[in-house]
Design a protein around this motif. Structure first.
Motif, PDB file in Angstrom:
ATOM      1  N   VAL A  77      21.581 -42.064 -53.008  1.00  0.00           N
ATOM      2  CA  VAL A  77      22.863 -42.882 -53.713  1.00  0.00           C
ATOM      3  C   VAL A  77      24.006 -42.156 -53.380  1.00  0.00           C
ATOM      4  CG1 VAL A  77      21.010 -44.178 -55.043  1.00  0.00           C
ATOM      5  CG2 VAL A  77      22.445 -42.350 -56.068  1.00  0.00           C
ATOM      6  N   THR A  78      25.361 -42.733 -53.236  1.00  0.00           N
ATOM      7  CA  THR A  78      26.530 -42.160 -53.565  1.00  0.00           C
ATOM      8  C   THR A  78      26.934 -42.919 -54.915  1.00  0.00           C
ATOM      9  OG1 THR A  78      27.406 -43.940 -52.100  1.00  0.00           O
ATOM     10  CG2 THR A  78      26.776 -41.750 -51.082  1.00  0.00           C
ATOM     11  N   HIS A  79      27.915 -42.177 -55.700  1.00  0.00           N
ATOM     12  CA  HIS A  79      28.378 -42.524 -56.677  1.00  0.00           C
ATOM     13  C   HIS A  79      29.835 -42.298 -56.764  1.00  0.00           C
ATOM     14  CE1 HIS A  79      28.234 -38.755 -59.022  1.00  0.00           C
ATOM     15  NE2 HIS A  79      27.239 -38.319 -58.181  1.00  0.00           N
ATOM     16  N   ASN A  80      30.671 -43.214 -57.340  1.00  0.00           N
ATOM     17  CA  ASN A  80      32.132 -43.104 -57.256  1.00  0.00           C
ATOM     18  C   ASN A  80      32.751 -43.613 -58.438  1.00  0.00           C
ATOM     19  OD1 ASN A  80      34.533 -42.311 -56.356  1.00  0.00           O
ATOM     20  ND2 ASN A  80      34.891 -44.271 -54.953  1.00  0.00           N
ATOM     21  N   HIS A  81      33.604 -42.820 -59.170  1.00  0.00           N
ATOM     22  CA  HIS A  81      34.233 -43.436 -60.313  1.00  0.00           C
ATOM     23  C   HIS A  81      35.591 -43.570 -60.249  1.00  0.00           C
ATOM     24  CE1 HIS A  81      35.444 -42.538 -64.778  1.00  0.00           C
ATOM     25  NE2 HIS A  81      35.612 -43.806 -64.647  1.00  0.00           N
ATOM     26  N   GLU A  82      36.141 -44.774 -59.976  1.00  0.00           N
ATOM     27  CA  GLU A  82      37.476 -45.213 -59.886  1.00  0.00           C
ATOM     28  C   GLU A  82      37.956 -46.156 -61.157  1.00  0.00           C
ATOM     29  OE1 GLU A  82      37.486 -47.634 -56.434  1.00  0.00           O
ATOM     30  OE2 GLU A  82      36.601 -45.971 -54.898  1.00  0.00           O
ATOM     31  N   GLU A  83      38.697 -45.373 -61.938  1.00  0.00           N
ATOM     32  CA  GLU A  83      39.358 -46.062 -62.973  1.00  0.00           C
ATOM     33  C   GLU A  83      38.508 -46.268 -63.797  1.00  0.00           C
ATOM     34  OE1 GLU A  83      42.375 -48.726 -61.539  1.00  0.00           O
ATOM     35  OE2 GLU A  83      43.490 -47.308 -61.120  1.00  0.00           O
ATOM     36  N   SER A  84      38.378 -47.597 -64.182  1.00  0.00           N
ATOM     37  CA  SER A  84      37.246 -48.216 -65.258  1.00  0.00           C
ATOM     38  C   SER A  84      36.032 -48.526 -64.626  1.00  0.00           C
ATOM     39  CB  SER A  84      37.819 -49.289 -65.929  1.00  0.00           C
ATOM     40  OG  SER A  84      38.221 -50.191 -65.144  1.00  0.00           O
ATOM     41  N   LEU A  85      35.919 -48.487 -63.284  1.00  0.00           N
ATOM     42  CA  LEU A  85      34.583 -49.159 -62.565  1.00  0.00           C
ATOM     43  C   LEU A  85      33.763 -47.660 -61.844  1.00  0.00           C
ATOM     44  CD1 LEU A  85      36.224 -51.881 -60.268  1.00  0.00           C
ATOM     45  CD2 LEU A  85      35.371 -51.900 -62.750  1.00  0.00           C
ATOM     46  N   TYR A  86      32.549 -48.038 -62.000  1.00  0.00           N
ATOM     47  CA  TYR A  86      31.829 -46.809 -61.395  1.00  0.00           C
ATOM     48  C   TYR A  86      30.739 -47.565 -60.537  1.00  0.00           C
ATOM     49  CZ  TYR A  86      28.320 -42.716 -61.700  1.00  0.00           C
ATOM     50  OH  TYR A  86      27.792 -41.416 -61.251  1.00  0.00           O
ATOM     51  N   TRP A  87      30.710 -46.873 -59.190  1.00  0.00           N
ATOM     52  CA  TRP A  87      30.122 -47.572 -58.198  1.00  0.00           C
ATOM     53  C   TRP A  87      28.978 -46.811 -57.766  1.00  0.00           C
ATOM     54  CZ3 TRP A  87      32.155 -51.743 -55.149  1.00  0.00           C
ATOM     55  CH2 TRP A  87      33.299 -52.325 -55.599  1.00  0.00           C
ATOM     56  N   ILE A  88      27.753 -47.282 -57.719  1.00  0.00           N
ATOM     57  CA  ILE A  88      26.438 -46.782 -57.419  1.00  0.00           C
ATOM     58  C   ILE A  88      26.210 -47.506 -55.869  1.00  0.00           C
ATOM     59  CG2 ILE A  88      24.056 -46.314 -57.711  1.00  0.00           C
ATOM     60  CD1 ILE A  88      24.910 -46.350 -60.846  1.00  0.00           C
ATOM     61  N   GLU A  89      26.129 -46.659 -54.952  1.00  0.00           N
ATOM     62  CA  GLU A  89      25.848 -47.505 -53.469  1.00  0.00           C
ATOM     63  C   GLU A  89      24.577 -46.852 -53.101  1.00  0.00           C
ATOM     64  OE1 GLU A  89      28.301 -48.076 -49.421  1.00  0.00           O
ATOM     65  OE2 GLU A  89      27.729 -45.807 -49.917  1.00  0.00           O
TER      66      GLU A  89
ATOM     67  N   GLU B 151      17.601 -40.908 -58.597  1.00  0.00           N
ATOM     68  CA  GLU B 151      18.978 -40.605 -58.755  1.00  0.00           C
ATOM     69  C   GLU B 151      19.903 -41.781 -59.182  1.00  0.00           C
ATOM     70  OE1 GLU B 151      20.234 -39.691 -54.576  1.00  0.00           O
ATOM     71  OE2 GLU B 151      18.425 -38.227 -54.436  1.00  0.00           O
ATOM     72  N   ILE B 152      19.312 -43.099 -59.259  1.00  0.00           N
ATOM     73  CA  ILE B 152      19.987 -44.147 -59.959  1.00  0.00           C
ATOM     74  C   ILE B 152      19.862 -43.974 -61.330  1.00  0.00           C
ATOM     75  CG2 ILE B 152      19.789 -46.831 -60.156  1.00  0.00           C
ATOM     76  CD1 ILE B 152      18.613 -46.833 -57.404  1.00  0.00           C
ATOM     77  N   LYS B 153      18.983 -43.722 -61.906  1.00  0.00           N
ATOM     78  CA  LYS B 153      19.050 -43.377 -63.344  1.00  0.00           C
ATOM     79  C   LYS B 153      19.903 -42.417 -63.571  1.00  0.00           C
ATOM     80  CE  LYS B 153      16.780 -43.740 -67.309  1.00  0.00           C
ATOM     81  NZ  LYS B 153      15.388 -43.358 -67.713  1.00  0.00           N
ATOM     82  N   ALA B 154      20.207 -41.208 -62.852  1.00  0.00           N
ATOM     83  CA  ALA B 154      20.764 -40.133 -63.109  1.00  0.00           C
ATOM     84  C   ALA B 154      22.215 -40.574 -63.047  1.00  0.00           C
ATOM     85  CB  ALA B 154      20.512 -38.892 -62.505  1.00  0.00           C
ATOM     86  N   ALA B 155      22.665 -41.737 -62.146  1.00  0.00           N
ATOM     87  CA  ALA B 155      24.034 -42.007 -62.007  1.00  0.00           C
ATOM     88  C   ALA B 155      24.364 -43.029 -63.207  1.00  0.00           C
ATOM     89  CB  ALA B 155      24.004 -42.712 -60.819  1.00  0.00           C
TER      90      ALA B 155
END
Length: 258
Positions: free
Chosen positions: A7-19, A36-40
């Protein structure tokens, strides 16, 4: 420090993306991906400035469900204590709002992941289905339980018994999807909706989520009591004071989750 590969994860301002990032396997869920999803999610929960979590899939598939290679080797004992079911329950009970941004196929565990989220936004070309019976098994991560509450017993039986897929428009018609958009519009629409969510008082949304999700499992009088107790607590928060004050002063409220 957790190493993220599946998975990739990205924190942008108030949003957290899990791809979900296994496009070569149609974003099928391996044990490593679920870890990895659980860790993110745990990382996003620790970040106070994260107000919503968004799930998406890399490539032309949101998620295709369980990894068939792992499923083939799974023992009856392992099936009795699955990893996907508790992960999705963790997502369903997650204290921050969750949004599924769906483009392409969401089959089996992919549809169940979407069902575990609070809001679901799909494209017109998205496809949904529960094809597990073709493999001699059943949906095992909420498809026979949580999904019934969303779209009803008859429709779930249809999806399971026939194994057919439905598109984004039909998924919205039956109440599974909140919004359907064109492929090119998906990210912008998801961000727009997510930002509306993040502008609301975090504690209010958290308590509302608990009340809404409990109502089907408890007597109505117990649910009403839970609603009253939640409201009473919220009346003690700084966000309630800010919300009411901002309304009176005709300005936008700024909530801090306190």
């Amino acid at each position: 420090m957790w190493k993220f590969i599946n998975v990739t994860h990205n924190h942008e301002e108030s949003l957290y993306w899990i791809e979900l990032n296994r496009p070569e396997a149609y974003n099928a869920f391996s044990d490593e991906m679920m870890d990895e999803i659980k860790a993110a999610l745990m990382e996003a929960e620790r970040k106070k400035d994260v107000r919503a979590v968004i799930f998406s899939g890399k490539g032309k598939v949101f998620a295709s469900g369980a990894d068939i290679k792992e499923l083939k080797e799974m023992s009856p004992l392992e099936a009795l204590f699955p990893r996907m079911q508790p992960l999705y329950e963790f997502i369903y009970q997650y204290p921050k709002p969750t949004i599924a941004a769906i483009d392409g196929y969401a089959l089996g565990g992919g549809m169940e992941l979407a069902a575990a989220c609070d809001l679901r936004i799909a494209t017109e070309r998205s496809k949904f289905g529960l094809p597990e019976s073709k493999l001699g098994v059943i949906p095992g991560a909420g498809g026979t339980q949580r999904l019934v509450k969303l779209i009803g017993e008859a429709k779930v039986k249809e999806l399971v018994y026939l194994g057919d897929m439905i598109n984004g428009a039909e998924a919205k018609h039956i109440g599974f999807i909140n919004f359907v958009v064109g492929e090119a519009e998906l990210i912008d629409r998801v961000v727009e909706i997510a930002q509306k969510v993040t502008e609301k008082a975090p504690m209010a949304l958290r308590f509302a989520k608990q009340c809404i999700q409990r109502q089907a499992d408890i007597p109505q009088e117990v649910g009403m009591l839970l609603e009253n107790l939640s409201q009473a607590y919220l009346f003690s928060t700084k966000d309630k004071t800010e919300g009411v004050t901002a309304f009176i002063e005709k300005r936008k409220a700024i909530f801090n989750g306190e």
